[in-house]
Enzyme design. Structure first.
Site, PDB file in Angstrom:
ATOM      1  N   HIS A  93       0.864  -1.183   0.000  1.00 52.82           N
ATOM      2  CA  HIS A  93       0.000   0.000   0.000  1.00 52.82           C
ATOM      3  C   HIS A  93       0.901   1.233   0.000  1.00 52.82           C
ATOM      4  CE1 HIS A  93       0.874  -0.427   4.291  1.00 52.82           C
ATOM      5  NE2 HIS A  93       0.360   0.764   4.527  1.00 52.82           N
ATOM      6  N   HIS A  95       1.394   3.890   1.990  1.00 50.23           N
ATOM      7  CA  HIS A  95       1.994   4.512   3.174  1.00 50.23           C
ATOM      8  C   HIS A  95       3.501   4.248   3.236  1.00 50.23           C
ATOM      9  CE1 HIS A  95      -2.053   4.648   5.594  1.00 50.23           C
ATOM     10  NE2 HIS A  95      -1.978   5.572   4.655  1.00 50.23           N
ATOM     11  N   ASP A  97       5.439   3.237   5.589  1.00 55.64           N
ATOM     12  CA  ASP A  97       5.932   2.039   6.266  1.00 55.64           C
ATOM     13  C   ASP A  97       5.941   0.821   5.341  1.00 55.64           C
ATOM     14  OD1 ASP A  97       3.175   1.944   6.187  1.00 55.64           O
ATOM     15  OD2 ASP A  97       2.900   1.480   8.306  1.00 55.64           O
ATOM     16  N   HIS A 155      -7.357  -1.112   5.683  1.00 52.59           N
ATOM     17  CA  HIS A 155      -6.448  -0.095   6.223  1.00 52.59           C
ATOM     18  C   HIS A 155      -6.331   1.081   5.255  1.00 52.59           C
ATOM     19  CE1 HIS A 155      -2.982   1.667   8.206  1.00 52.59           C
ATOM     20  NE2 HIS A 155      -2.282   1.562   7.091  1.00 52.59           N
ATOM     21  N   CYS A 174      -0.254  -3.888   6.858  1.00 49.35           N
ATOM     22  CA  CYS A 174      -1.054  -3.052   7.748  1.00 49.35           C
ATOM     23  C   CYS A 174      -2.546  -3.338   7.657  1.00 49.35           C
ATOM     24  CB  CYS A 174      -0.776  -1.585   7.459  1.00 49.35           C
ATOM     25  SG  CYS A 174       0.933  -1.110   7.787  1.00 49.35           S
ATOM     26  N   LYS A 177      -4.027  -6.461  11.962  1.00 48.50           N
ATOM     27  CA  LYS A 177      -3.503  -5.981  13.238  1.00 48.50           C
ATOM     28  C   LYS A 177      -2.991  -7.149  14.077  1.00 48.50           C
ATOM     29  CE  LYS A 177      -3.692  -2.317  13.910  1.00 48.50           C
ATOM     30  NZ  LYS A 177      -2.788  -1.234  13.425  1.00 48.50           N
ATOM     31  N   ASN A 186      -3.863   3.811  12.850  1.00 49.28           N
ATOM     32  CA  ASN A 186      -4.057   4.928  11.936  1.00 49.28           C
ATOM     33  C   ASN A 186      -5.175   4.606  10.940  1.00 49.28           C
ATOM     34  OD1 ASN A 186      -3.869   7.081  10.167  1.00 49.28           O
ATOM     35  ND2 ASN A 186      -1.964   6.384   9.231  1.00 49.28           N
ATOM     36  N   HIS A 216       2.703  -4.422  11.709  1.00 49.99           N
ATOM     37  CA  HIS A 216       3.243  -3.951  12.985  1.00 49.99           C
ATOM     38  C   HIS A 216       2.927  -4.985  14.062  1.00 49.99           C
ATOM     39  CE1 HIS A 216       3.673  -0.008  11.050  1.00 49.99           C
ATOM     40  NE2 HIS A 216       2.426  -0.164  10.636  1.00 49.99           N
TER      41      HIS A 216
END
Length: 239
Positions: A93, A95, A97, A155, A174, A177, A186, A216
């Site tokens: 994606h 983002h 990270d 997400h 992401c 979870k 977020n 994460h």
């Protein structure tokens, strides 16, 4: 005295920078490694982000980049030091990270893959897109070894997951979870209403999942998917 204070402050800054640029790599299965990088993100503080390295023969495939270009260069150096060739990378994606090292990989002539939607969102953010495109909702990057699946929005609207059928490992990024997560984190770009259905699409697509690696936090099993679904449904019930 002032000079000594400056030196101490400078040394502290160097250490802090080094901590933010640190990269950890660990083996989680035969020919599969997890890379973890760190970045200070407000208001959460130091945030770790995970990706994978999947080795097929002498070719290495990167799933999500570390946070920074510096850590991504360190990752490529590690791959090459093991005698592998960094053949291509998947960006799950837009983002940072997942895509922070994308421009370094492009400059290094690594073939980078993202969906058209991810590339569009990267361009909107003024960032460099991947140089190759994921052209279908189920995309075989390496036959019978690495499969990319778009489950629907969660997400982000563009998030994909990566399935390793020979290992029964799902990289959720992401989109998924960890069990330690008490919230969806977020949700600025999230589609909370669509997220539970998208989770079910993954469970139905890959019923034999044994290991799930989130973007994460700690890896686990299929319960991470169910946990993520419950978090999204809880938010829906409050709206």
């Amino acid at each position: 005295m002032i000079r000594n204070i400056f030196i101490v402050f400078w040394l502290f800054s160097v250490v802090a920078s080094a901590d933010e640029q640190s990269l950890k790599i660990k083996k989680i299965a035969d020919n599969v490694y997890q890379h973890v990088s760190y970045q200070t993100i407000e208001p959460w503080g130091m945030v770790s982000a995970s990706g994978l390295i999947v080795v097929d023969g002498k070719d290495a495939y990167i799933i999500d980049t570390p946070w920074s270009q510096g850590d991504t260069q360190q990752l490529v150096n590690w791959i090459e030091s093991k005698g592998f060739y960094p053949k291509s990378a998947i960006i799950t994606h837009f983002h940072e990270d997942a895509s922070g090292g994308l421009s370094f990989l492009n400059q290094s002539r690594v073939k980078t893959y993202a969906t058209a939607k991810t590339n569009d969102l990267l361009r909107i953010k003024g960032r460099e897109p991947a140089n190759s495109e994921i052209t279908s909702s189920t995309f075989q990057l390496v036959s019978d070894a690495i499969e990319i699946f778009y489950p629907g929005a969660g997400h982000t609207v563009d998030n994909v997951v990566v399935w390793l059928p020979q290992k029964s490992i799902l990289f959720g990024g992401c989109f998924v979870k960890s069990l330690e997560s008490k919230s969806l984190g977020n949700t600025e770009d999230a589609s909370v209403q669509a997220w539970p259905d998208s989770i079910q699409n993954v469970i139905q697509k890959y019923p034999n999942i044994e290991v799930v690696v989130p973007g994460h936090g700690k890896a686990g099993d299929i319960e991470l998917l169910r946990h993520t679904e419950k978090l999204a449904l809880k938010i829906q019930s409050l709206q």
